[in-house]
Design a protein around this motif. Structure first.
Motif, mmCIF file in Angstrom:
data_model
loop_
_atom_site.group_PDB
_atom_site.id
_atom_site.type_symbol
_atom_site.label_atom_id
_atom_site.label_comp_id
_atom_site.label_asym_id
_atom_site.label_seq_id
_atom_site.Cartn_x
_atom_site.Cartn_y
_atom_site.Cartn_z
ATOM 1 N N VAL A 157 0.855 -1.198 0.000
ATOM 2 C CA VAL A 157 0.000 0.000 0.000
ATOM 3 C C VAL A 157 0.891 1.250 0.000
ATOM 4 O O VAL A 157 1.837 1.347 0.794
ATOM 5 C CB VAL A 157 -0.923 0.007 1.244
ATOM 6 N N ILE A 189 -2.165 5.180 6.955
ATOM 7 C CA ILE A 189 -0.957 4.363 7.185
ATOM 8 C C ILE A 189 -1.200 3.425 8.378
ATOM 9 O O ILE A 189 -0.981 2.225 8.300
ATOM 10 C CB ILE A 189 0.283 5.247 7.478
ATOM 11 N N ALA A 244 -3.756 0.670 7.417
ATOM 12 C CA ALA A 244 -3.195 -0.319 6.483
ATOM 13 C C ALA A 244 -2.211 -1.232 7.210
ATOM 14 O O ALA A 244 -2.163 -2.438 6.979
ATOM 15 C CB ALA A 244 -2.515 0.392 5.318
ATOM 16 N N ARG A 245 -1.458 -0.651 8.129
ATOM 17 C CA ARG A 245 -0.502 -1.452 8.906
ATOM 18 C C ARG A 245 -1.240 -2.440 9.809
ATOM 19 O O ARG A 245 -0.838 -3.589 9.933
ATOM 20 C CB ARG A 245 0.359 -0.524 9.779
ATOM 21 N N THR A 289 3.419 -1.036 4.078
ATOM 22 C CA THR A 289 2.916 0.314 3.824
ATOM 23 C C THR A 289 4.043 1.320 3.649
ATOM 24 O O THR A 289 4.943 1.404 4.493
ATOM 25 C CB THR A 289 2.010 0.737 5.014
ATOM 26 N N GLY A 346 5.500 2.958 8.869
ATOM 27 C CA GLY A 346 5.501 3.028 7.412
ATOM 28 C C GLY A 346 6.905 3.315 6.897
ATOM 29 O O GLY A 346 7.745 3.844 7.626
ATOM 30 N N SER A 389 2.709 -0.913 -6.504
ATOM 31 C CA SER A 389 1.760 -0.961 -5.381
ATOM 32 C C SER A 389 0.454 -1.638 -5.778
ATOM 33 O O SER A 389 -0.003 -1.498 -6.911
ATOM 34 C CB SER A 389 1.454 0.456 -4.892
#
Ligand code: NAD
Length: 390
Positions: free
Chosen positions: A176, A189, A192-193, A199, A217, A258
């Motif tokens: 991502v 961030i 997504a993590r 990320t 990230g 990505s």
């Protein structure tokens, strides 16, 4: 003083400006809360919960406007460009109005609001200072938006986010990329993590690097440097087109690698820069997803269509707007807390105090006494500066 909460009227808007738990805090400061029947229902707050916390319910919208000294809304006329106009005849001289007003959107709209005589405060103009942090609705909504953006992108991605080691083999994690690490980008961030993606993120402001890394990230370093990347208020400054062209060139490879690209790069009051071109979309693997948080402000991706989900060159491009409204329970709770802090700041001894010595009041005040009084707003519409009275 009576604070009125009309039901939000923008089509599909699910939030409400005040939630029941803040009512007692306002009551302590001498503020009575009047809520239009059903105003909180779509966000999960029932009329009975409002009355249980000391608010009064009124059946008719017109009565909320007629009885309240201060009207609080999420999307006021201005940011509500579809049905907001219907509220204009309900506003009256000397009444206060607080909410998202989109003060740099249209000179005509801001002047129409001013002409009602209302004292209007725009929450978008809240200064980004420690003192005003608890009143910063833009940050609250950006937080919700960044979170939901990742979920919406994950929902459309034909891959899993986390790395999984299973009896059926190993699944590699999704990659991502977040472009623009402001409040929304940083929350994206973090989200997504949490979902297990690898990320990375990029921002023009050098200060963003440390924030990205503190969330786990990877910061994407591009060998270009923005001139005066950050203004005194901490916002990114617009760059010239040659900078954006070079940026696109350098970002191209990272974008192509990505699975999900979330763009959240905006310049306050300006059209968002195009950072992902059609060629860059073409170079992405089929099934990849772009979610453009900047969609409402022109978009960071050339192919974004505001308010729509489209597929181009095998890539899903999500241009949904008003993502915060899709998490209405908590978005309303956060907004209500911001408004409550702002109301408690504005009301002194049970009266609205418009103290122009105070930066919070001065920056957010847009209209008063029939005039557009905010210097930044006047300047953006090339209106002559007001001559101070007396
Ligand atoms: P924003 O929504 O205005 O912009 C989002 C991000 O996009 C910003 O980080 C910006 O630098 C970035 N950006 C702009 N052009 C770009 C480009 N060409 N390429 C890559 N990135 C680009 O930002 P925001 O979320 O409102 O936050 C702006 C700043 O204000 C941040 O520094 C934030 O930490 C700060 N802030 C401070 C407070 C406070 O002190 N109370 C509150 C909120 C935000």
């Amino acid at each position: 003083m009576i604070v009125g909460v009309p039901k939000e009227s923008y089509p599909g808007e699910l939030r409400v400006a005040l939630v029941p738990i803040v009512v007692p805090h306002l009551a302590k400061a001498g503020l009575e809360v009047l809520v239009e029947a059903g105003a909180g229902r779509a966000a999960g707050y029932l009329d009975s919960q409002y009355t249980g916390h000391g608010a009064k319910i009124v059946p008719r919208r017109e009565d909320v406007f007629a009885k309240a000294d201060i009207i609080v809304q999420v999307l006021c006329y201005g940011s509500n460009d579809i049905t907001g106009k219907d509220d204009v005849p309900l506003l009256r001289n000397g009444q206060a109005l607080i909410g998202f007003l989109r003060p740099f959107g249209s000179a005509q709209v801001v002047q129409q609001i001013a002409a009602t005589g209302v004292t209007a405060f725009s929450v978008e103009l809240m200064p980004r200072t420690t003192r005003a942090q608890s009143m910063d609705a833009l940050s609250s909504m950006a937080t919700v938006c960044g979170y939901k953006a990742v979920l919406a992108a994950a929902d459309r991605l034909p891959r899993l986010f986390p790395m999984l080691t299973t009896a059926a083999g190993t699944i590699t994690p999704a990659r991502v990329l977040i472009v623009g690490a402001g409040v929304a980008g940083l929350q994206a961030i973090a989200t997504a993590r949490r979902l297990g993606a690898v990320t990375s993120a990029y921002d023009v402001r050098p200060a963003a690097k440390e924030q990205v890394q503190s969330l786990g990230g990877r910061f994407v370093e591009l060998p270009i440097e923005a001139k005066d990347a950050q203004d005194a208020r901490g916002y990114a400054r617009a760059q010239d087109e040659s900078f954006y062209a070079r940026q696109r060139e350098l970002l191209g490879r990272v974008v192509a690698e990505s699975d999900v690209v979330i763009t959240a790069a905006v310049i306050p009051g300006k059209k968002s820069p195009v950072l992902v071109t059609e060629d860059m979309v073409r170079a992405m693997a089929p099934g990849s997803v772009i979610l453009d948080i900047a969609a409402e402000r022109g978009g960071n991706c050339e192919l974004t269509e505001a308010g729509k989900i489209v597929e181009r060159h095998g890539v899903t491009i999500i241009g949904l707007i008003n993502l915060a409204s899709t998490v209405p329970y908590h978005a309303s709770q956060m907004y209500a807390r911001n408004l409550t802090a702002f109301l408690l700041h504005l009301v002194k001894d049970g009266k609205l105090s418009v103290n122009l010595e105070d930066e919070i009041v001065r920056d957010t005040l847009v209209t008063r006494g029939g005039e557009v009084v905010n210097p930044r707003v006047r300047e953006s519409f090339s209106m002559p500066a007001l001559v101070p009275r007396g």
